[in-house]
Design an enzyme around this catalytic site. Sequence first.
Site, short mmCIF file in Angstrom:
data_model
loop_
_atom_site.label_atom_id
_atom_site.label_comp_id
_atom_site.label_asym_id
_atom_site.label_seq_id
_atom_site.Cartn_x
_atom_site.Cartn_y
_atom_site.Cartn_z
N ASP A 47 0.35 -21.49 60.43
CA ASP A 47 -0.81 -20.76 60.91
C ASP A 47 -1.14 -19.75 59.81
OD1 ASP A 47 -2.65 -19.50 62.85
OD2 ASP A 47 -1.16 -17.88 62.78
N ARG A 48 -2.41 -19.37 59.69
CA ARG A 48 -2.79 -18.43 58.63
C ARG A 48 -2.60 -16.98 59.07
NH1 ARG A 48 -8.90 -17.64 56.60
NH2 ARG A 48 -8.77 -15.97 58.14
N ASP A 49 -3.40 -16.53 60.03
CA ASP A 49 -3.46 -15.12 60.41
C ASP A 49 -2.30 -14.72 61.31
OD1 ASP A 49 -5.93 -14.85 59.01
OD2 ASP A 49 -6.93 -15.81 60.71
N GLN A 72 -10.57 -20.62 63.48
CA GLN A 72 -11.50 -19.60 62.96
C GLN A 72 -12.73 -19.56 63.85
OE1 GLN A 72 -10.87 -17.36 60.50
NE2 GLN A 72 -8.80 -18.19 60.46
N HIS A 108 -14.56 -23.83 65.71
CA HIS A 108 -15.09 -23.81 67.07
C HIS A 108 -14.58 -22.64 67.90
CE1 HIS A 108 -14.95 -28.13 65.80
NE2 HIS A 108 -16.24 -27.94 66.01
N ARG A 129 -9.07 -27.31 67.90
CA ARG A 129 -8.63 -25.93 68.13
C ARG A 129 -7.24 -25.90 68.76
NH1 ARG A 129 -10.35 -20.79 68.38
NH2 ARG A 129 -9.47 -19.50 70.01
N TYR A 167 -11.18 -11.78 62.49
CA TYR A 167 -12.45 -12.28 61.95
C TYR A 167 -12.67 -11.81 60.52
CZ TYR A 167 -12.83 -12.88 66.96
OH TYR A 167 -12.56 -13.21 68.26
#
Length: 178
Positions: free
Chosen positions: A15-17, A59, A94, A103, A26
């Site tokens: 996962d990125r964030d 995202q 989405h 997602r 965001y």
Amino acid sequence: MESSATFRPRVVLFDRDGTLVVDVPYNGDPGRVRPVPGAKAVLDGLRADGIATGVITNQSGIARGLVTADDVARVNARVEELLGPFDVWEVCPHAEQDGCTCRKPAPGMIHSACRKLGIDESEAALIGDIGADVGAAEAAGATGVLVPTPVTRAEEVAAARLVASDLAAAVGMLQGMY
């Protein structure tokens, strides 16, 4: 996966964030990208071991009009600049109500990443900071490892089969499986 004794991931997806980089909700500003402690060393170690790496990221800010796809691409480029090259990137643009199959916790991005790499989902692991990450891994037939942060809910930790204190411990768990 036949048995945990024979499992060796061919790809470790992240996962990125909140997992690879400090979560900035965001984020459309590459200048705000900050790797989590130890992320670069963990990724470098996987690459040195010949294990592919990838990023799987929701995202929804794109669908909500808070960031553009170009903003996300610039942030992703900065992540790669700081943490090294990834073999595959998957971005779900989405919102939750869109009902897409990509997602997280849906398995679509994992299926797509594995197709691009020419591997079976059972040869993949996903490391993330919330239950949706682990849920996506399980739905795809991959191995999920949860690395909780202060935003991770207690029930997500309780439900996860594999929980690690940080990225290095998560990869150590996976390495302990082979």
